[in-house]
Structures are given as C-alpha cells and as structure tokens.
Design an enzyme around this catalytic site. Structure first.
Site, mmCIF file in Angstrom:
data_model
loop_
_atom_site.group_PDB
_atom_site.id
_atom_site.type_symbol
_atom_site.label_atom_id
_atom_site.label_comp_id
_atom_site.label_asym_id
_atom_site.label_seq_id
_atom_site.Cartn_x
_atom_site.Cartn_y
_atom_site.Cartn_z
ATOM 1 C CB CYS A 25 74.775 -21.999 -54.836
ATOM 2 S SG CYS A 25 75.840 -23.237 -54.103
ATOM 3 C CG HIS B 296 75.339 -23.835 -59.357
ATOM 4 N ND1 HIS B 296 75.543 -22.504 -59.635
ATOM 5 C CD2 HIS B 296 75.632 -24.067 -58.179
ATOM 6 C CE1 HIS B 296 76.502 -22.338 -58.629
ATOM 7 N NE2 HIS B 296 76.344 -23.302 -57.833
ATOM 8 C CD GLU C 201 73.254 -21.405 -62.592
ATOM 9 O OE1 GLU C 201 72.274 -21.896 -61.962
ATOM 10 O OE2 GLU C 201 74.618 -21.492 -61.996
HETATM 11 N N1 GLN Z 1 80.105 -22.390 -50.608
HETATM 12 C C1 GLN Z 1 79.745 -21.123 -51.100
HETATM 13 C C2 GLN Z 1 79.356 -20.198 -49.956
HETATM 14 O O1 GLN Z 1 79.577 -20.414 -48.867
HETATM 15 C C3 GLN Z 1 78.625 -21.202 -52.176
HETATM 16 C C4 GLN Z 1 78.995 -22.155 -53.506
HETATM 17 C C5 GLN Z 1 78.063 -21.735 -54.465
HETATM 18 O O2 GLN Z 1 77.448 -20.753 -54.682
HETATM 19 N N2 GLN Z 1 78.355 -22.494 -55.607
HETATM 20 O O3 GLN Z 1 79.208 -18.924 -50.593
#
Ligand code: GLN
Length: 228
Positions: free
Chosen positions: A92, A197, A199
C-alpha cells in the site's frame, strides 16, 4: 524472533528480514514473516537497517512515511540499499514509496523509487475507501485450484503503468467495478509491491514469496564486495 525449529523444510536459511517500524501493521508483518521462516526484526535506525537481508515497508500514509523516514535518517540509506539490490516488499503506502512515479502525489512528495512504474494514490478512493476482494494470483500461490488470495484494500493505490520488465502478479477482478482489472501486485527484480494489505487476516503467501526472494538474494555468490 526466529522460526520455530519445526518450520516445514525451511530450515536451511532463516534470512533476517526487517519491518520498517515507523507506521502501520508492524506486528502483523513480523508474524507473517516469522510464519514463513524468516527471522523478523523491527527497523527504526540506520544501524538496524544495515543488519537486514530484506525489508518490509508496511502500509500507512506515504507522505507521512516519507517525513518519518527523513526524521529517522533512514531515507537516503534506504534509497542507497535499494539501489544496491536490497530485497524490499512494500504494501500500500509501501508500494507508493517503491514507485518511480506517482500520480496524485502532493507537491513535494518524493519516493524511494526502484520499481519502474507509475502508481495512482488513493486510486480506488473515489468509489470506495476500503474493500476486500478474493484475487486469482498464480504467481502468489493463488491459482485456480488454490484458495483465493484474500486482499484488503485501504485507500489503496493501483499501478497505472508498469514499465517493461515489471512482472504483474495480480489484478483486481470485479466485473463492472471502476477498479476492474487494475494491477495491484508487481515484482521487479528484488522488489515486490502490493496495493493491498495481505497481513490483515493472516494471509501469508505474499510474505512466502518475499522470504524466497530474500533467500535467493542472499544465496547468490558475489564476486565482489559482500558488504553491499
Ligand atoms: N492512501 C495512502 C497513501 O497515499 C496509502 C494507504 C495505505 O497504506 N493503506 O499513502
């Protein structure tokens, strides 16, 4: 932390894999890495970074993580180690940090880079902030005959453009959705990234691949300077 002695057939090497512990699901990543046979440690200082064979960048918020990396004097050392071939898995926000290019970045947002791709921040966000999806991803051990990969997306990015040489490991599949067919997992050499994610909820197949990647990287005989 080390793997239990009874870990199935993963006894030859327990690579030391760090989890960047500035933000995000640090404990869950440590648990998943340990389950897959790695010696998992948390990383918050440059000396700790220097001691790992691979690193996980958890999700969180990419601009905040960039600021924290700089505040902890980790940004440049980590960038250097990535350039030198350190295996890194980013989830992410971690995926955003590994991208060479970001759409929807803030004006002064910089990334560590390494993967020849453009990611779009908060890509699914216009439609829905977070959702779960079962993914078909043979390269991640989720083929047609396997249980699907349970992926949790939280204000997730997607890969808008993947460069040549970037291996696509998974796409979303929800017919009719705005996010249908979006690239959400990639591998580029020793770098691995997922928009979701794994995890959360105990999915460990992404970590399994990453542990294998770290093991392969540490097994490669080097003809010069082992310190890189
Ligand atoms: N939207 C977040 C960002 O721009 C990432 C979201 C996440 O890691 N769950 O960093």
């Amino acid at each position: 932390m080390t793997a239990s002695p009874s870990s199935p057939a993963r006894t030859q090497v327990s690579p030391t894999i760090g989890v960047l512990a500035l933000q995000g699901d640090v404990r869950e990543h440590v648990v998943a890495l340990t389950a897959e046979g790695a010696a998992a440690v948390t990383v918050r200082r440059a000396a700790e970074l220097a001691a790992v064979d691979g690193l996980v960048l958890p999700g969180g918020e990419s601009t905040t993580m960039e600021k924290l990396l700089r505040a902890f004097d980790l940004f440049e050392p980590l960038r250097r180690r990535i350039a030198e071939g350190l295996p890194v898995y980013g989830s992410c926000a971690g995926m955003i940090l590994l991208a060479d290019r970001v759409e929807g970045a803030t004006a002064d947002q910089a990334t560590l880079g390494g993967i020849d791709m453009t990611v779009r921040r908060n890509a699914f966000g216009r439609q829905v902030d977070s959702f779960e999806q079962d993914l078909l991803a043979p390269a991640l051990g989720a083929g047609p005959d396997d249980p699907p990969l349970r992926a949790v997306f939280i204000r997730a990015p997607w890969v808008e453009r993947a460069g040549e040489g970037v291996e696509v490991l998974a796409r979303t599949r929800a017919p009719g959705d705005e996010g249908d067919g979006r690239i959400v997992a990639v591998r580029y050499g020793r770098l691995l990234a997922t928009a979701f994610h794994p995890e959360i909820g105990g999915e460990t197949r992404v970590h399994r691949l990453f542990v294998t990647m770290v093991r392969d990287a540490t097994a490669v005989p080097r003809t010069h300077d082992r310190s890189s």
